[in-house]
Design an enzyme around this catalytic site. Structure first.
Site, PDB file in Angstrom:
ATOM      1  N   HIS A 267       0.830  -1.208   0.000  1.00 39.62           N
ATOM      2  CA  HIS A 267       0.000   0.000   0.000  1.00 39.62           C
ATOM      3  C   HIS A 267       0.867   1.262   0.000  1.00 39.62           C
ATOM      4  CE1 HIS A 267      -3.377  -2.606   0.458  1.00 39.62           C
ATOM      5  NE2 HIS A 267      -3.037  -2.964   1.695  1.00 39.62           N
ATOM      6  N   ASP A 318      -4.988  -8.290  -3.319  1.00 39.03           N
ATOM      7  CA  ASP A 318      -5.259  -8.056  -1.907  1.00 39.03           C
ATOM      8  C   ASP A 318      -6.554  -8.709  -1.442  1.00 39.03           C
ATOM      9  OD1 ASP A 318      -5.222  -7.093   0.676  1.00 39.03           O
ATOM     10  OD2 ASP A 318      -5.215  -4.983   0.147  1.00 39.03           O
TER      11      ASP A 318
END
Length: 444
Positions: A267, A318
């Site tokens: 991220h 993810d």
């Protein structure tokens, strides 16, 4: 068995070549690549369309696939989404997780993904009691990947705290080994095999106290293994870290030896200029997961600045809001266009590189992700005649794949020289949709 594949069009980074013959040796590696081969050689397996190296999904939580659609009801934040995630996590057993992951990894294969980085923290029974085999859940994931025909890097994750040293809450008991030393002892028993490599992960600076970070980093360093960490996904994480330690999460990780060229921050969304410089100067990687980051309202990370600073970029699906690495690649570019109101931050070749060679490197497979002699024969072929891709000029096939194709346009997938997907059908799990339906229904 030796085999030759004839690729109608192939991405030989950074160009598209017509008529490429790829010879595969008995060990599943490419022994030769010949260009300018206008017609399929006798006995060759024909892959019509545009063939790229197999894609690397550098960040996965397989069990999140069971959340698809359910978490789209109503509104909220990352923190409210997390409560729903905990409910699904509480229902998983080694058997049910194997069934779900097997189906999820088969869905990935259908999307052209040949290697996955599984960020794995579901270690124990719901009350925190270890299974008879303390690695039963991790072994279930390794077996699931083998049965789905793809490679896996099991990123065994240290998750010890509910937040900056506080004890795990009832949802997190099954995640925790108690201490980093106990975590290291357990995951040291995991064994690599042909399709599986073992790495490490720090869940986040929230979940691993500062005093424990060095143990995880040392474990990975001793094994030259990849080390991943959720980093600055939420502003609340930054605020909590500043309050607890007087520094940003990136600074904390640097102080305890976590950053480095085998480390990937996942991220990397809410960073200071100093954080970006630290990440870049240590050549720590960045895994962007745009479909999840926008689904969870995380924000748009500074991917351009990170890459310019020296951080290699990779991509992950993810939470599996969708499983589509082409969507992840174009989302990184298109999100940046929205943020800056400028076009063309990355070429199609650069985005494909993030989805292939750089993703594999982040997962500890540096030899993979390219079509060249010595590399594993991992290939994904995208149709150039679907309703999304038809009409494109073949020399612009990379642009077509990144900016128009979807996972549904993947026609053929080869892993280690073996056909795993042929004409859009999984060779090992013919009805992936039914496998997904059954596995997800079992968790309701």
């Amino acid at each position: 068995m030796q085999v030759t594949y004839w690729l109608e069009h192939a991405w030989l980074d950074p160009v598209v070549e017509p008529g490429v013959a790829v010879e595969v040796a008995g060990d599943g590696r490419i022994s030769a690549v010949r260009t300018g081969v206008e017609a399929p050689p006798p006995g060759a397996v024909v892959l019509r369309g545009f063939t790229v190296p197999g894609l690397a999904n550098a960040h996965s939580h397989a069990f999140h696939r069971a959340l698809r659609a359910t978490v789209q009801v109503g509104s909220g934040t990352f923190w409210t989404w997390r409560e729903t995630m905990y409910q699904v996590a509480s229902r998983l057993t080694p058997d049910s997780y194997h069934a779900l992951a097997r189906a999820v990894y088969a869905e990935m294969a259908l999307a052209g993904i040949t290697a996955v980085g599984e960020f794995h923290y579901l270690h124990h029974a719901p009350d925190g009691t270890p299974y008879d085999d303390p690695n039963a859940m991790g072994e279930a994931l390794i077996a699931a990947a083998a049965e789905a025909g793809i490679r896996i890097t099991l990123l065994d994750t240290a998750y010890l705290s509910s937040g900056f040293g506080a004890a795990p809450d009832r949802h997190q008991l099954r995640f925790s080994d108690g201490t980093a030393e106990a975590w290291a002892e357990r995951c040291s028993a995991l064994k690599e095999r042909g399709h599986a490599r073992i790495g490490a992960a720090v869940h986040s600076v929230r979940a691993v106290p500062a005093r424990e970070l060095g143990t995880v980093a040392a474990w990975a360093e001793a094994r030259r293994a990849p080390l991943h960490v959720h980093l600055s996904e939420q502003t609340a994480e930054n605020e909590g870290c500043l309050e607890a330690y007087g520094m940003t999460p990136t600074q904390l990780l640097a102080e305890h030896g976590v950053l480095g060229d085998r480390t990937t921050g996942v991220h990397n969304t809410h960073l200071t200029d100093g954080d970006i410089a630290l990440i870049g100067s240590t050549t720590t990687g960045t895994c962007m997961c745009p479909t999840t980051e926008r689904d969870l309202a995380d924000g748009i990370g500074p991917a351009v600045a990170l890459q310019r600073a020296g951080s290699p970029l990779s991509l992950g699906s993810d939470s599996h809001a969708v499983i589509d690495l082409f969507e992840e690649a174009r989302a990184m570019e298109l999100d940046e266009r929205l943020r800056t109101r400028r076009r063309g931050h990355w070429t199609a070749a650069a985005l494909l590189r993030a989805a292939t060679a750089d993703g594999h490197a982040a997962l500890g497979w540096p030899e993979a992700g390219r079509i060249e002699a010595g590399a594993p024969a991992d290939l994904a072929t995208i149709a150039l005649d679907s309703v999304r891709t038809a009409g494109a000029v073949p020399r612009l096939a990379a642009e077509t794949a990144v900016f128009a194709a979807t996972a549904s346009d993947v026609r053929h997938v080869v892993v280690g020289g073996r056909a795993v997907v042929r004409d859009g059908v999984h060779a090992l799990i013919p009805d992936v949709a039914s496998a997904l339906s059954t596995a997800v229904a079992a968790l309701r």
